[in-house]
Design an enzyme around this catalytic site. Sequence first.
Site, PDB file in Angstrom:
ATOM      1  N   GLY A  12       0.852  -1.189   0.000  1.00 54.00           N
ATOM      2  CA  GLY A  12       0.000   0.000   0.000  1.00 54.00           C
ATOM      3  C   GLY A  12       0.884   1.233   0.000  1.00 54.00           C
ATOM      4  O   GLY A  12       2.072   1.164  -0.357  1.00 54.00           O
ATOM      5  N   GLY A  15       4.213   0.825   2.148  1.00 59.11           N
ATOM      6  CA  GLY A  15       5.166  -0.114   1.539  1.00 59.11           C
ATOM      7  C   GLY A  15       5.777   0.451   0.271  1.00 59.11           C
ATOM      8  O   GLY A  15       6.996   0.365   0.054  1.00 59.11           O
ATOM      9  N   PHE A 116     -12.135  19.200   6.486  1.00 57.73           N
ATOM     10  CA  PHE A 116     -12.318  17.838   6.978  1.00 57.73           C
ATOM     11  C   PHE A 116     -12.563  17.892   8.475  1.00 57.73           C
ATOM     12  O   PHE A 116     -12.303  18.926   9.103  1.00 57.73           O
ATOM     13  CB  PHE A 116     -11.049  17.012   6.684  1.00 57.73           C
ATOM     14  CG  PHE A 116     -11.278  15.838   5.763  1.00 57.73           C
ATOM     15  CD1 PHE A 116     -11.918  15.997   4.550  1.00 57.73           C
ATOM     16  CD2 PHE A 116     -10.834  14.565   6.106  1.00 57.73           C
ATOM     17  CE1 PHE A 116     -12.113  14.915   3.698  1.00 57.73           C
ATOM     18  CE2 PHE A 116     -11.022  13.481   5.259  1.00 57.73           C
ATOM     19  CZ  PHE A 116     -11.663  13.655   4.052  1.00 57.73           C
ATOM     20  N   GLN A 230     -11.126   2.837  15.307  1.00 57.61           N
ATOM     21  CA  GLN A 230     -12.013   3.915  14.862  1.00 57.61           C
ATOM     22  C   GLN A 230     -13.214   3.376  14.088  1.00 57.61           C
ATOM     23  O   GLN A 230     -13.051   2.564  13.188  1.00 57.61           O
ATOM     24  CB  GLN A 230     -11.245   4.874  13.946  1.00 57.61           C
ATOM     25  CG  GLN A 230     -12.100   6.021  13.439  1.00 57.61           C
ATOM     26  CD  GLN A 230     -11.263   7.092  12.772  1.00 57.61           C
ATOM     27  OE1 GLN A 230     -10.853   6.934  11.637  1.00 57.61           O
ATOM     28  NE2 GLN A 230     -10.989   8.162  13.487  1.00 57.61           N
ATOM     29  N   HIS A 232     -15.895   4.614  11.602  1.00 57.38           N
ATOM     30  CA  HIS A 232     -16.170   5.744  10.710  1.00 57.38           C
ATOM     31  C   HIS A 232     -17.673   6.017  10.750  1.00 57.38           C
ATOM     32  O   HIS A 232     -18.464   5.081  10.662  1.00 57.38           O
ATOM     33  CB  HIS A 232     -15.722   5.405   9.288  1.00 57.38           C
ATOM     34  CG  HIS A 232     -15.658   6.597   8.377  1.00 57.38           C
ATOM     35  ND1 HIS A 232     -16.787   7.231   7.917  1.00 57.38           N
ATOM     36  CD2 HIS A 232     -14.605   7.277   7.860  1.00 57.38           C
ATOM     37  CE1 HIS A 232     -16.422   8.248   7.140  1.00 57.38           C
ATOM     38  NE2 HIS A 232     -15.107   8.294   7.094  1.00 57.38           N
ATOM     39  N   LEU A 242     -17.468   2.375   2.870  1.00 60.96           N
ATOM     40  CA  LEU A 242     -17.171   3.748   3.263  1.00 60.96           C
ATOM     41  C   LEU A 242     -17.826   4.806   2.379  1.00 60.96           C
ATOM     42  O   LEU A 242     -17.793   4.718   1.155  1.00 60.96           O
ATOM     43  CB  LEU A 242     -15.645   3.935   3.195  1.00 60.96           C
ATOM     44  CG  LEU A 242     -15.095   5.315   3.541  1.00 60.96           C
ATOM     45  CD1 LEU A 242     -15.298   5.614   5.010  1.00 60.96           C
ATOM     46  CD2 LEU A 242     -13.617   5.375   3.189  1.00 60.96           C
ATOM     47  N   THR A 244     -17.009   8.702   2.110  1.00 59.40           N
ATOM     48  CA  THR A 244     -15.938   9.579   2.590  1.00 59.40           C
ATOM     49  C   THR A 244     -16.418  10.720   3.476  1.00 59.40           C
ATOM     50  O   THR A 244     -17.508  11.260   3.297  1.00 59.40           O
ATOM     51  CB  THR A 244     -15.165  10.198   1.406  1.00 59.40           C
ATOM     52  OG1 THR A 244     -14.244  11.158   1.929  1.00 59.40           O
ATOM     53  CG2 THR A 244     -16.071  10.918   0.432  1.00 59.40           C
ATOM     54  N   GLU A 245     -15.537  11.092   4.402  1.00 57.02           N
ATOM     55  CA  GLU A 245     -15.750  12.284   5.211  1.00 57.02           C
ATOM     56  C   GLU A 245     -15.817  13.528   4.320  1.00 57.02           C
ATOM     57  O   GLU A 245     -16.406  14.539   4.682  1.00 57.02           O
ATOM     58  CB  GLU A 245     -14.589  12.411   6.205  1.00 57.02           C
ATOM     59  CG  GLU A 245     -14.746  13.510   7.211  1.00 57.02           C
ATOM     60  CD  GLU A 245     -13.811  13.306   8.389  1.00 57.02           C
ATOM     61  OE1 GLU A 245     -13.885  12.227   9.018  1.00 57.02           O
ATOM     62  OE2 GLU A 245     -13.010  14.197   8.680  1.00 57.02           O
ATOM     63  N   GLU A 369      -0.701   1.751   8.633  1.00 56.87           N
ATOM     64  CA  GLU A 369      -1.753   1.427   9.594  1.00 56.87           C
ATOM     65  C   GLU A 369      -1.371   0.283  10.534  1.00 56.87           C
ATOM     66  O   GLU A 369      -1.869   0.211  11.656  1.00 56.87           O
ATOM     67  CB  GLU A 369      -3.068   1.107   8.870  1.00 56.87           C
ATOM     68  CG  GLU A 369      -4.263   1.085   9.821  1.00 56.87           C
ATOM     69  CD  GLU A 369      -5.603   0.890   9.122  1.00 56.87           C
ATOM     70  OE1 GLU A 369      -5.688   1.162   7.901  1.00 56.87           O
ATOM     71  OE2 GLU A 369      -6.558   0.473   9.787  1.00 56.87           O
TER      72      GLU A 369
END
Lengths: 566, 321
Positions: A12, A15, A116, A230, A232, A242, A244-245, A369
């Site tokens: 990701g 990496g 945000f 967390q 979301h 998800l 998004t925020e 993460e």
Amino acid sequence: MLQFDILIVGAGGAGLYAALETSKRKGLSVAVLSKVYPTRSHTGAAQGGINAALGNVAPDSPEKHAYDTVKGSDFLADQDAVELMCEMAPKIIREMEHMGLPFSRLKDGRIAQRPFGGASFPRTCYAADKTGHVMLQTLYEQCLKNGVKFLNEWFLLSIVHNGERVSGVVAMDLRSGEIHGIRAKAVILATGGHARVYWNRTSNALGNTGDGTAAVLRAGLPLKDMEFVQFHPTGLRRTGILVTEGARGEGGYLINNKGERFMKKYAPEKMELAPRDMVSRAIETEIMEGRGFRDDEGNEFVYLDLRHLGRKKILERLPQIRELAIDFEGVDPIEEPIPVRPTAHYSMGGIDADKLGRTPIKGLYAAGECACISVHGANRLGGNSLLDIVVFGKLSGEDAINYVSEIGFAPFDESEVKREEERIDSLFSSDGKEKLVDLRSELSDVMSYGAGIFREEKKMKEALEKVREIKERAKHVKVYDGERTFNTNLQQTLEFLNLVEIAETIVLPALERKESRGAHYRTDYPKRDDENFLKHSVVERGEDGELRLSWKPVVITKYQPEERKY
Amino acid sequence: MEKREVLFRIKRFNPKKDEKPYFQEYKLTVPKGMTVLEALQQIKDTQDPTLAFRAFCRSAICGSCAVKVNGFPKLACKTQIFNELDKFGTDTLTLEPLDNMEIIRDLIVDWDKPFKRMEEMKPWLVPDPEVVPKTLDEESRVYPNELKKFDSFTDCILCTSCFSSCTATQIDENYGGPFQLARVYRFAVDPRDALKAERSKIGYAFDMWNCVRCNKCADVCPKHISPVDGIMKLRGLSIDVGLKDNPGARHVMAFYKSLLESGMLNEVLLPLRTKGIKGVLENLPVGIKMILRGKAHSPVMKPIGEHETLIKVMKAAMEVE
């Protein structure tokens, strides 16, 4: 035996950034091992953006970014690491921009920024609602340019070390099913989060099963702040996928069944843009107190209303969200509000690492993460995870270069390979009294019950007991597919076994942290308690196989703990 | 809630064991809203743990789970079963691996070939020192209208659906492939790139003129990208940088010239202009038949009415491009 100076596990953002950094140094042999093709990694699912105090839209500074981050973390983040990250943010954004990352732009050609949650200014750089996706693609392109070697579709089994230095890993080539020892002077773990513990309701990819984190635990090394997970606020009703925020950043409302923007009760100033932990609790409270909605299937939810943003803005800034809502909920946000509910999303806790990604074992690093540096403390702000992964991917890559250039290979104990082979063989010959699919679901249910958004002593104790019971029962799970080629039955079983190990490390410190802080909210201890708990929890597995809990001080530089109001 | 009994016919193949692929059938009760991926996982969980398929994000962004559903490439994760059943008027779904790639096992194909091909085509930014600042204290300026030229192509998730259905890929080993060529175009029009239109030479080397414009790549793309559109524009760039002396470019130029001369396609001159005398000889038998049946027009064509307006429109269109 395969051998590299540096082996990076996970492809990701963390990496790939580490890989890019190491590929700039000539003469090093580096490989990236990943259980999926690099561009499949879950970084790609990050939608809303990445924070940096560029000040393109409103005056801003890395100090203000750091303060917001520390406050968002409920003062549990290590402030030296936060300052480092926020200081590096503008440069690393520009570095990726120079690599070709297609950020959305302002009229004058500079990078656009949107508001945000938990941020004092519009600080989140974005590419519509596909920021993580284009970031992953851009980093992958640059890795190809620099000739990075990839081991695609390889699965990490264990980390090999001698108590002082790392000597490599054991991994399985999924395509052939063969198990290999891989020797390396340095290993950078960038294996992602573990919110799949909450299998039945999470925004995570099917493979976010904490493989690196579990391997570290098995290797006898410490995990930190694992109780902090967390949720979301806005996962799609049915699937937990998800939203998004950025949808709230662009001005979306949260609405209950009275038609009210209920966030005014919980965060009168920031409203929908309060930090995630607060918004998630607010939504759950509305639902618990009967102000949510309920569908025919019994799903409970509130509405995320984007209609007032208008067609043009939705199509331009949130096209992917619109499509997800249409494909997965049958709802077009231009015409109708989106049904949402909190969903398990992000692991603040993880492998205990310092601000260069170093773990207590020399040559073993963790970034992204899977790591707990810690820059997010008890609650991560939206837009800070994409930042975290690139900053600490880069820094761990840099440090690993220095480390390997001064040292040779540590001896590799080949019995470790044999041990993994035996572990896997035993899965084929188990009695099959328990079913993978049932246990996975039970684990998810008990974790949501005991270690979800609201927690209390009694439920957590029940959960801990139940998780330990599931761990025992998991010994009876059998792999039925006898083929070695791409055995996804085996892979899913190994992933589940990792989740079970991780679940215990979440509940144990949660039980002992007798306060409420960030995402860890206890109805029996609803207040933050700085006197007793302004400290990191550390969990390790002792030689006897039992978990041991200890505590570690928080690094405070200039931001003294204060009450968190939004 | 509405439920339906659905028959899944799934193509199975383990090259290590099986002589050839075969279909296996599974029955499943499917509730409204269930996706193909959820069904695959349920079959694996409850009926057959040996069934092999790829999946990861389950939200249409990672590109892992593309398979053929009743013959068409789809992302399993975002494909609603009821929608497909209704579209085909059936209660059977046939699931197969993507085409144009080797099968590793069941629905899992070998991606190495298409990805290696993309890598050979240098799909990365080479920064233009005139545009990209030398230090990290500044950003390059990219204006929204410049971004618009390539933005949609950056949506590509490398699911290989387009590659699977590409006609040119089927017949030409050297053909670059739809998502790969589209990515070449993406960089060719990025103002930050040093190679710019020169990148079209890469497209040329990878047979971009062999695209037959069947449009399948655009039809199957789950992200609504039109690779063929990028390929056509890349061809245009190649003419701009002087790659004119080839049948593809000459063919396009012949169309263009024809329109400038008369506003109509001059089919008599087309073979000559595209392939020279060789083209005329090749097309002679058809040509003679056409003349005998009165279908051929004279090589000299009169301009259409309002020809000048047409030329104005063409010029305006080119300016917009």
